[in-house]
Design an enzyme around this catalytic site. Sequence first.
Site, mmCIF file in Angstrom:
data_model
loop_
_atom_site.group_PDB
_atom_site.id
_atom_site.type_symbol
_atom_site.label_atom_id
_atom_site.label_comp_id
_atom_site.label_asym_id
_atom_site.label_seq_id
_atom_site.Cartn_x
_atom_site.Cartn_y
_atom_site.Cartn_z
ATOM 1 N N ASP A 70 42.823 29.861 45.746
ATOM 2 C CA ASP A 70 43.567 30.368 46.923
ATOM 3 C C ASP A 70 44.682 30.808 46.431
ATOM 4 O OD1 ASP A 70 44.701 31.745 49.649
ATOM 5 O OD2 ASP A 70 42.117 31.863 49.961
ATOM 6 N N HIS A 121 43.937 40.100 52.077
ATOM 7 C CA HIS A 121 44.408 38.959 50.948
ATOM 8 C C HIS A 121 43.425 38.776 49.592
ATOM 9 C CE1 HIS A 121 45.725 35.170 49.050
ATOM 10 N NE2 HIS A 121 45.081 34.406 49.918
ATOM 11 N N CYS A 167 49.141 37.890 45.992
ATOM 12 C CA CYS A 167 47.982 37.310 45.568
ATOM 13 C C CYS A 167 47.164 38.089 44.624
ATOM 14 C CB CYS A 167 47.085 37.213 47.186
ATOM 15 S SG CYS A 167 46.861 39.170 47.910
#
Length: 229
Positions: free
Chosen positions: A123, A106, A170
Amino acid sequence: MGKTAADEKILSYNDVVLRQIDLDILSGPYYLNDRIIEFYFSYLSSCHDSRDVFLVPPSIAFWIINCPDVEGLKDFVEPLKLPEKELVIFPVNDNVDVSLAGGGNHWSLLAYERNANVFVHHDSNHGMNGMQARKLFRAVVGYIGDSDVASKAKYVECTDSPLQMNGYDCGVYVTAIGRAICSWYESSEQKNNTQDLWFSAVKEQVTPSAVTEMRKEIIQLIRSLMEKK
């Protein structure tokens, strides 16, 4: 074993060498690797004033987070001249194995803005990298200025950050948010806005459709640069 087509070098840009597999990854749906993020950050750096803005390569951010030696970290970070920068953007990865380059599952982004003296973590997966981002903040905060600046620096988890709609975008969110923040900084009327900072710009510009287009834009950028070589 001979090299495959995926290993073929397609572009050297500043210090980054891209290979055919990187184009394949961008074509998706795949998780972005370090090289692609480093390439795009390097490109953004060339579009903005490097005297003020520093987009940190993934390998450097990773080492700052995971460096086991305090003195070694000092020798590594001080040459970056962070006190001279107004805006610093770090990619954050959840890889904790220093022996495994390019690991992790991630990506997120930590940005430092000097006027507000704040680190903001974006995030796209509900703060999944919060622990790593805080670790990076603690490791680097002492190197952003004098002791007064460091002691007053704040860490903010942006709870309203755009969220990814799948398990692989991501890294694309990191590139898109990084671009939005740099564009915000370049806007003279926004630069002194230390309250909202770039939050409105990120929310407006980083949408699921914009992220889908971002993959295509980076591919087109790479192909354009390849044609110029």
